[in-house]
Write a protein that holds these residues in place. Structure first.
Motif, PDB file in Angstrom:
ATOM      1  N   TYR A 130      40.282  -4.546 110.591  1.00  0.00           N
ATOM      2  CA  TYR A 130      41.269  -3.978 109.424  1.00  0.00           C
ATOM      3  C   TYR A 130      40.369  -2.732 109.074  1.00  0.00           C
ATOM      4  O   TYR A 130      39.225  -2.808 109.213  1.00  0.00           O
ATOM      5  CB  TYR A 130      41.279  -4.642 108.269  1.00  0.00           C
ATOM      6  CG  TYR A 130      42.187  -5.839 108.383  1.00  0.00           C
ATOM      7  CD1 TYR A 130      43.489  -5.821 108.201  1.00  0.00           C
ATOM      8  CD2 TYR A 130      41.497  -7.139 108.593  1.00  0.00           C
ATOM      9  CE1 TYR A 130      44.213  -7.070 108.509  1.00  0.00           C
ATOM     10  CE2 TYR A 130      42.404  -8.409 108.716  1.00  0.00           C
ATOM     11  CZ  TYR A 130      43.582  -8.293 108.694  1.00  0.00           C
ATOM     12  OH  TYR A 130      44.585  -9.210 108.925  1.00  0.00           O
ATOM     13  N   SER A 172      36.786  -6.092 108.172  1.00  0.00           N
ATOM     14  CA  SER A 172      37.110  -4.663 107.633  1.00  0.00           C
ATOM     15  C   SER A 172      35.977  -3.652 107.581  1.00  0.00           C
ATOM     16  O   SER A 172      34.917  -3.967 107.553  1.00  0.00           O
ATOM     17  CB  SER A 172      37.660  -4.929 106.432  1.00  0.00           C
ATOM     18  OG  SER A 172      38.641  -5.807 106.306  1.00  0.00           O
ATOM     19  N   SER A 231      40.073  -3.873 103.300  1.00  0.00           N
ATOM     20  CA  SER A 231      40.464  -5.146 102.589  1.00  0.00           C
ATOM     21  C   SER A 231      40.219  -4.661 101.167  1.00  0.00           C
ATOM     22  O   SER A 231      39.534  -4.220 100.559  1.00  0.00           O
ATOM     23  CB  SER A 231      39.388  -6.299 102.931  1.00  0.00           C
ATOM     24  OG  SER A 231      38.202  -6.019 102.385  1.00  0.00           O
TER      25      SER A 231
END
Length: 201
Positions: A17, A71, A20
């Motif tokens: 990612y 992330s 987050s």
């Protein structure tokens, strides 16, 4: 921790990612947090948000820990009841530990609360910890870790939103712009004359 830029470390490729989100659902889920999530998504920024409403049990889930660890950056939204949620506090601990181990980028947003309220656990945060200290009387180390994480996070330069002094959409635009710049995320290119796309009003 000394005050620093919201994003102070270099970005490493290969994360699951880009960002987050850590937020208290009861305060921001249907307004600020969801609009921020949508705006990040529209800019091609792959963002993870936990579905607090589907949680079960007491502890932070392994999948959530994994999402935080994978992330590039984390955005923590400190709101009035953020400290009431042990889930939010556990997430914050993971985020701050990630900074120390891997240099994750962290951006705090003080949404309707003053940074000193978070840093020194005043006001609603003081009331929240009075409950935690009573509930976790046999695990004082956990409570102290939460407090330290709040102090550390509040020392990181971020964004401060005061209702009535700025429109939320303007703040979101500034946040997305900063995140895009720091993670070097360029907007997706759309062909000038796309083929096979249906126009919808």
């Amino acid at each position: 921790m000394k005050e620093q830029s919201p994003f102070s470390s270099s970005v490493t490729h290969g994360w699951s990612y880009d960002v987050s989100l850590n937020f208290r659902g009861e305060d921001t889920r249907f307004y600020f947090a969801i609009n921020l999530y949508k705006s990040l998504h529209q800019k091609g920024i792959h963002t993870f948000r936990d579905n607090e409403g589907l949680r079960r049990g007491e502890g932070i889930t392994p999948s959530l820990v994994k999402a935080i660890q994978e992330s590039t950056a984390a955005i923590t939204i400190f709101s009035e009841t953020h400290a009431l949620s042990t889930f939010c506090l556990d997430e914050l601990v993971q985020i701050l530990e990630r900074i120390q181990r891997k240099g994750q980028l962290v951006l705090p947003i003080f949404y309707g609360v003053e940074p000193p309220e978070v840093r020194h656990q005043r006001g609603n945060y003081k009331e929240a910890f009075a409950q935690h200290e009573k509930r976790f009387n046999n695990d004082k180390k956990k409570v102290q870790k939460w407090k330290q994480s709040l102090r550390d996070a509040a020392d990181i330069a971020g964004f401060h939103f005061k209702p009535g002094q700025e429109h939320e959409c303007d703040l979101i635009e500034r946040i997305v712009k900063e995140v895009s710049r720091r993670i070097n995320r360029k907007p997706l290119h759309i062909a000038n004359y796309p083929v096979g796309l249906e126009y919808m009003e």
